[in-house]
Motif scaffolding. Structure first.
Motif, mmCIF file in Angstrom:
data_model
loop_
_atom_site.group_PDB
_atom_site.id
_atom_site.type_symbol
_atom_site.label_atom_id
_atom_site.label_comp_id
_atom_site.label_asym_id
_atom_site.label_seq_id
_atom_site.Cartn_x
_atom_site.Cartn_y
_atom_site.Cartn_z
ATOM 1 N N PRO A 1 38.449 44.475 48.292
ATOM 2 C CA PRO A 1 39.715 45.182 48.103
ATOM 3 C C PRO A 1 39.681 46.074 46.871
ATOM 4 N N LEU A 2 40.267 47.257 47.020
ATOM 5 C CA LEU A 2 40.310 48.221 45.926
ATOM 6 C C LEU A 2 41.732 48.363 45.414
ATOM 7 N N ASP A 3 41.870 48.713 44.124
ATOM 8 C CA ASP A 3 43.192 48.993 43.591
ATOM 9 C C ASP A 3 43.554 50.442 43.897
ATOM 10 N N LYS A 4 44.684 50.895 43.398
ATOM 11 C CA LYS A 4 45.155 52.253 43.709
ATOM 12 C C LYS A 4 44.229 53.344 43.182
ATOM 13 N N ASP A 5 43.396 53.016 42.187
ATOM 14 C CA ASP A 5 42.446 53.977 41.631
ATOM 15 C C ASP A 5 41.075 53.908 42.296
ATOM 16 N N LYS B 1 39.122 51.245 42.360
ATOM 17 C CA LYS B 1 38.245 50.291 41.687
ATOM 18 C C LYS B 1 38.452 48.908 42.282
ATOM 19 N N LEU B 2 37.417 48.087 42.208
ATOM 20 C CA LEU B 2 37.538 46.726 42.697
ATOM 21 C C LEU B 2 38.578 45.976 41.865
ATOM 22 N N LYS B 3 39.377 45.160 42.539
ATOM 23 C CA LYS B 3 40.477 44.465 41.886
ATOM 24 C C LYS B 3 40.023 43.367 40.936
ATOM 25 N N CYS B 4 38.886 42.810 41.145
ATOM 26 C CA CYS B 4 38.494 41.620 40.406
ATOM 27 C C CYS B 4 37.014 41.691 40.044
ATOM 28 N N SER B 5 36.679 41.224 38.848
ATOM 29 C CA SER B 5 35.276 41.242 38.424
ATOM 30 C C SER B 5 34.417 40.318 39.287
ATOM 31 N N GLU C 1 34.923 39.761 42.506
ATOM 32 C CA GLU C 1 34.691 40.529 43.732
ATOM 33 C C GLU C 1 33.612 41.577 43.511
ATOM 34 N N TYR C 2 33.641 42.220 42.357
ATOM 35 C CA TYR C 2 32.632 43.230 42.048
ATOM 36 C C TYR C 2 31.233 42.601 42.054
#
Length: 111
Positions: A4-8, A10-14, A16-17
């Protein structure tokens, strides 16, 4: 693996990254062997990962190379010789893998 990505974008969580980069059934095991055994040829990796198909191993190696965790060196010999080894970026994952190894050993791996 899509995370999942945030509005920018970028991945929401480290976490998840991290899982996006090294997750999957084989990537961590490939990294572990390269980190502990050193430089390995393709067929040596295949022997260390008996359940992996050629297609999956090739794809996982390609992704790890693209993400700069491993490097691939091809020698122009007959037959061609290809070796895989950890990069400096790949070595930064080893403390995580060592903790995973320790946890698995303490909690029943091999039983």
């Amino acid at each position: 693996m899509d995370a999942p990505l945030d509005k920018d974008g970028k991945l929401k969580c480290s976490i998840e990254y991290t899982l996006n980069k090294i997750g999957g059934k084989w990537k961590t095991v490939i990294l572990w062997h390269l980190g502990t055994d050193g430089t390995l040829r393709y067929n040596q990796l295949r022997r260390l990962l008996p359940g992996v198909s050629h297609k999956v191993l090739s794809q996982q190696l390609k992704e790890l190379e693209e993400d700069q965790f491993i490097q691939r060196v091809q020698y122009n010999t007959i037959p061609p010789k290809v070796e895989y080894s950890m990069t400096e970026m790949g070595k930064t994952v080893m403390p995580i893998l060592e903790q995973m190894h320790l946890w698995g050993t303490e909690h029943g791996a091999g039983e």
